[in-house]
Write a protein that holds these residues in place. Structure first.
Motif, mmCIF file in Angstrom:
data_model
loop_
_atom_site.group_PDB
_atom_site.id
_atom_site.type_symbol
_atom_site.label_atom_id
_atom_site.label_comp_id
_atom_site.label_asym_id
_atom_site.label_seq_id
_atom_site.Cartn_x
_atom_site.Cartn_y
_atom_site.Cartn_z
ATOM 1 N N ALA A 228 0.832 -1.209 0.000
ATOM 2 C CA ALA A 228 0.000 0.000 0.000
ATOM 3 C C ALA A 228 0.864 1.255 0.000
ATOM 4 O O ALA A 228 0.592 2.221 -0.735
ATOM 5 C CB ALA A 228 -0.940 -0.012 1.208
ATOM 6 N N ALA A 229 1.925 1.256 0.809
ATOM 7 C CA ALA A 229 2.811 2.421 0.862
ATOM 8 C C ALA A 229 3.515 2.635 -0.473
ATOM 9 O O ALA A 229 3.647 3.768 -0.949
ATOM 10 C CB ALA A 229 3.843 2.245 1.977
ATOM 11 N N LEU A 230 3.957 1.554 -1.092
ATOM 12 C CA LEU A 230 4.618 1.671 -2.401
ATOM 13 C C LEU A 230 3.663 2.230 -3.443
ATOM 14 O O LEU A 230 4.041 3.081 -4.262
ATOM 15 C CB LEU A 230 5.133 0.299 -2.835
ATOM 16 C CG LEU A 230 5.791 0.234 -4.219
ATOM 17 C CD1 LEU A 230 7.087 1.025 -4.222
ATOM 18 C CD2 LEU A 230 6.040 -1.213 -4.642
ATOM 19 N N THR A 231 2.424 1.762 -3.423
ATOM 20 C CA THR A 231 1.436 2.239 -4.389
ATOM 21 C C THR A 231 1.157 3.731 -4.203
ATOM 22 O O THR A 231 1.128 4.500 -5.171
ATOM 23 C CB THR A 231 0.131 1.441 -4.248
ATOM 24 O OG1 THR A 231 0.399 0.049 -4.438
ATOM 25 C CG2 THR A 231 -0.885 1.891 -5.288
ATOM 26 N N VAL A 232 0.975 4.144 -2.940
ATOM 27 C CA VAL A 232 0.718 5.557 -2.659
ATOM 28 C C VAL A 232 1.904 6.416 -3.090
ATOM 29 O O VAL A 232 1.737 7.489 -3.691
ATOM 30 C CB VAL A 232 0.418 5.758 -1.160
ATOM 31 C CG1 VAL A 232 0.352 7.248 -0.818
ATOM 32 C CG2 VAL A 232 -0.888 5.072 -0.789
ATOM 33 N N TYR A 233 3.105 5.961 -2.797
ATOM 34 C CA TYR A 233 4.306 6.716 -3.167
ATOM 35 C C TYR A 233 4.429 6.861 -4.682
ATOM 36 O O TYR A 233 4.742 7.940 -5.195
ATOM 37 C CB TYR A 233 5.534 6.015 -2.595
ATOM 38 C CG TYR A 233 6.849 6.604 -3.071
ATOM 39 C CD1 TYR A 233 7.286 7.838 -2.611
ATOM 40 C CD2 TYR A 233 7.642 5.920 -3.986
ATOM 41 C CE1 TYR A 233 8.483 8.384 -3.044
ATOM 42 C CE2 TYR A 233 8.843 6.467 -4.431
ATOM 43 C CZ TYR A 233 9.260 7.684 -3.951
ATOM 44 O OH TYR A 233 10.443 8.217 -4.405
ATOM 45 N N ILE B 212 5.065 -2.339 -8.826
ATOM 46 C CA ILE B 212 4.258 -3.229 -7.987
ATOM 47 C C ILE B 212 4.575 -4.689 -8.294
ATOM 48 O O ILE B 212 4.670 -5.537 -7.390
ATOM 49 C CB ILE B 212 2.762 -2.935 -8.189
ATOM 50 C CG1 ILE B 212 2.427 -1.540 -7.643
ATOM 51 C CG2 ILE B 212 1.895 -3.995 -7.518
ATOM 52 C CD1 ILE B 212 0.994 -1.133 -7.867
ATOM 53 N N GLY B 213 4.759 -5.004 -9.593
ATOM 54 C CA GLY B 213 5.096 -6.380 -9.956
ATOM 55 C C GLY B 213 6.426 -6.815 -9.357
ATOM 56 O O GLY B 213 6.562 -7.958 -8.878
ATOM 57 N N GLY B 214 7.405 -5.898 -9.363
ATOM 58 C CA GLY B 214 8.678 -6.231 -8.735
ATOM 59 C C GLY B 214 8.534 -6.455 -7.238
ATOM 60 O O GLY B 214 9.178 -7.341 -6.658
ATOM 61 N N TYR B 215 7.671 -5.657 -6.605
ATOM 62 C CA TYR B 215 7.461 -5.829 -5.167
ATOM 63 C C TYR B 215 6.777 -7.155 -4.854
ATOM 64 O O TYR B 215 7.143 -7.850 -3.902
ATOM 65 C CB TYR B 215 6.624 -4.661 -4.644
ATOM 66 C CG TYR B 215 6.373 -4.700 -3.152
ATOM 67 C CD1 TYR B 215 7.321 -4.215 -2.264
ATOM 68 C CD2 TYR B 215 5.191 -5.227 -2.635
ATOM 69 C CE1 TYR B 215 7.102 -4.242 -0.893
ATOM 70 C CE2 TYR B 215 4.960 -5.267 -1.274
ATOM 71 C CZ TYR B 215 5.921 -4.768 -0.409
ATOM 72 O OH TYR B 215 5.701 -4.819 0.941
#
Length: 402
Positions: free
Chosen positions: A86-91, A304-307
């Motif tokens: 979620a944090a990665l997406t928001v960033y 996101i795919g890498g995460y």
């Protein structure tokens, strides 16, 4: 008409380019419909079937085959992983919205636009505008032809006006009002003034922009609108180079000019001592830079795919799930249809069950490196508990009372 204008503005907007154009919008629409469909079915099914709720709980905190410590740690890791996602997406979304644009590799494009020009005397004297002409190229220019009937030039007289500012009374040529052919590339501009004394002419070349202030001592506009400046001794010839920068939403292209003097006098073309002639050679090509989003929707999906690929760490720490031949569609969507098909296949296998059991025993022996177990029920329970996902099979059989 208003709808069309609004549509055009959206197509040129930063958001449209960040999302990847029509292709990106189409992909987002399809993805949202698909995700909404999956979520609705998932919620409905876990409400209908209690055993599905237990499967979801076990997938998060681990089944009862794990210790309490392991199950708690797995739950903590799972929620940390979701929070990180979620944090990665928001960033990344924040970067898509607020990051400054980057530039595509510079390209050359034909120069069909006229520059705006400002001519100011360097002493307290007045210039009297005589005429201005445009030629397709410098080789086609002949000063004597200005007083003859020649179709090789175009008059630009209508583009001139007076501007009074820090440089005194100046003559301004508005490039947007140029009467030269719209498809003419480059070319040569010849402007003539009359003055009763010798005077240096301060020449400014720039863009006609709403924010450009031509009354200043050195005209300034936007940060990307650089003005070329030269001082010509009683006339002369100069040439310029131009670079253009198109903003991300395509609403405007900023133009910057750099000038250089080819000849600081016009003696070779002088026809009258009181006439000051200024020549401007326009380039055939100009450098153009186009702003593009620094972070687009495709970059978001890639990030996101890498995460998500880091989920292998969870599998490394807690082990992988049991083999599962029944996917989401079978367990949540076509439950009755796939159950009927499974039971139909099991019915066909009744006649040769012994042969299939023998083949299964041999395969298990080759994998586990054990002898034929004497207790087939124990082996079956072992496989169902640790290795093979049997939930759908067991629920399908139980539903028919077998």
């Amino acid at each position: 008409m208003d709808d069309s204008v609004g549509s055009d503005r959206f197509i040129d907007s930063k958001l449209f380019k960040v999302l990847g154009g029509y292709e990106g919008l189409c992909a987002i629409t399809i993805a949202m419909i698909f995700v909404a469909f999956i979520i609705i079915i998932f919620i409905v099914r876990i409400i209908q079937y209690p055993h599905l709720r237990q499967q979801v709980i076990d997938s998060v905190i681990g089944s009862t085959t794990r210790s309490v410590h392991t199950r708690i740690l797995k739950a903590v890791v799972f929620f940390l992983f979701v929070a990180g996602l979620a944090a990665l997406t928001v960033y990344n979304v924040y970067k898509m919205i607020h990051d400054p644009p980057k530039l595509q590799p510079a390209t050359f494009e034909p120069n069909t636009l006229s520059p705006s020009m400002l001519f100011c005397p360097s002493v307290e004297t007045e210039l009297q505008f005589i005429s201005a002409y445009y030629y397709d190229n410098f080789d086609g220019f002949d000063a004597l032809e200005l007083f003859r009937n020649n179709n090789n030039f175009y008059s630009l007289d209508d583009g001139f006006k007076i501007i009074v500012g820090d440089n005194g009374k100046c003559h301004f040529f508005d490039g947007t009002l140029s009467l030269k052919p719209k498809d003419a590339i480059g070319g040569y501009y010849n402007i003539q003034f009359q003055s009763n004394i010798t005077s240096n002419i301060v020449t400014f070349l720039g863009d006609t922009d709403d924010k450009m202030d031509w009354t200043l001592l050195i005209p300034e506009g936007n940060v990307y609108n650089e003005v070329g400046i030269e001082i010509l001794n009683d006339g002369g010839i100069l040439q310029y180079t131009e670079s253009r920068r198109q903003v991300l939403d395509g609403s405007y292209t900023y133009r910057s000019f750099q000038t250089s003097i080819i000849k600081d006098t016009f003696d070779i073309f002088k026809v009258d001592e009181q006439i000051i002639s200024i020549g401007v050679i326009a380039p055939k090509r100009v450098i153009k830079e186009v702003e593009i989003p620094s972070f687009k929707l495709a970059d978001l999906f890639s990030s996101i795919g890498g995460y998500l690929s880091m989920w292998v760490i969870v599998a490394f720490l807690f082990g992988g799930s049991k083999a599962n031949p029944f996917g989401f569609v079978t367990r949540f969507v076509f439950i009755n249809q796939d159950r009927a098909k499974l039971l139909k296949e099991l019915e066909k296998m009744k006649d040769d069950r012994n042969a299939n059991l023998n083949a299964l025993e041999k395969e298990i022996d080759s994998i586990t490196e054990t002898n034929n177990p004497s207790d087939q029920d124990t082996l079956k329970n072992l496989l169902a508990k640790y290795y093979v996902n049997m939930e759908f099979y067991e629920n399908a059989v139980k539903s028919l009372g077998t």
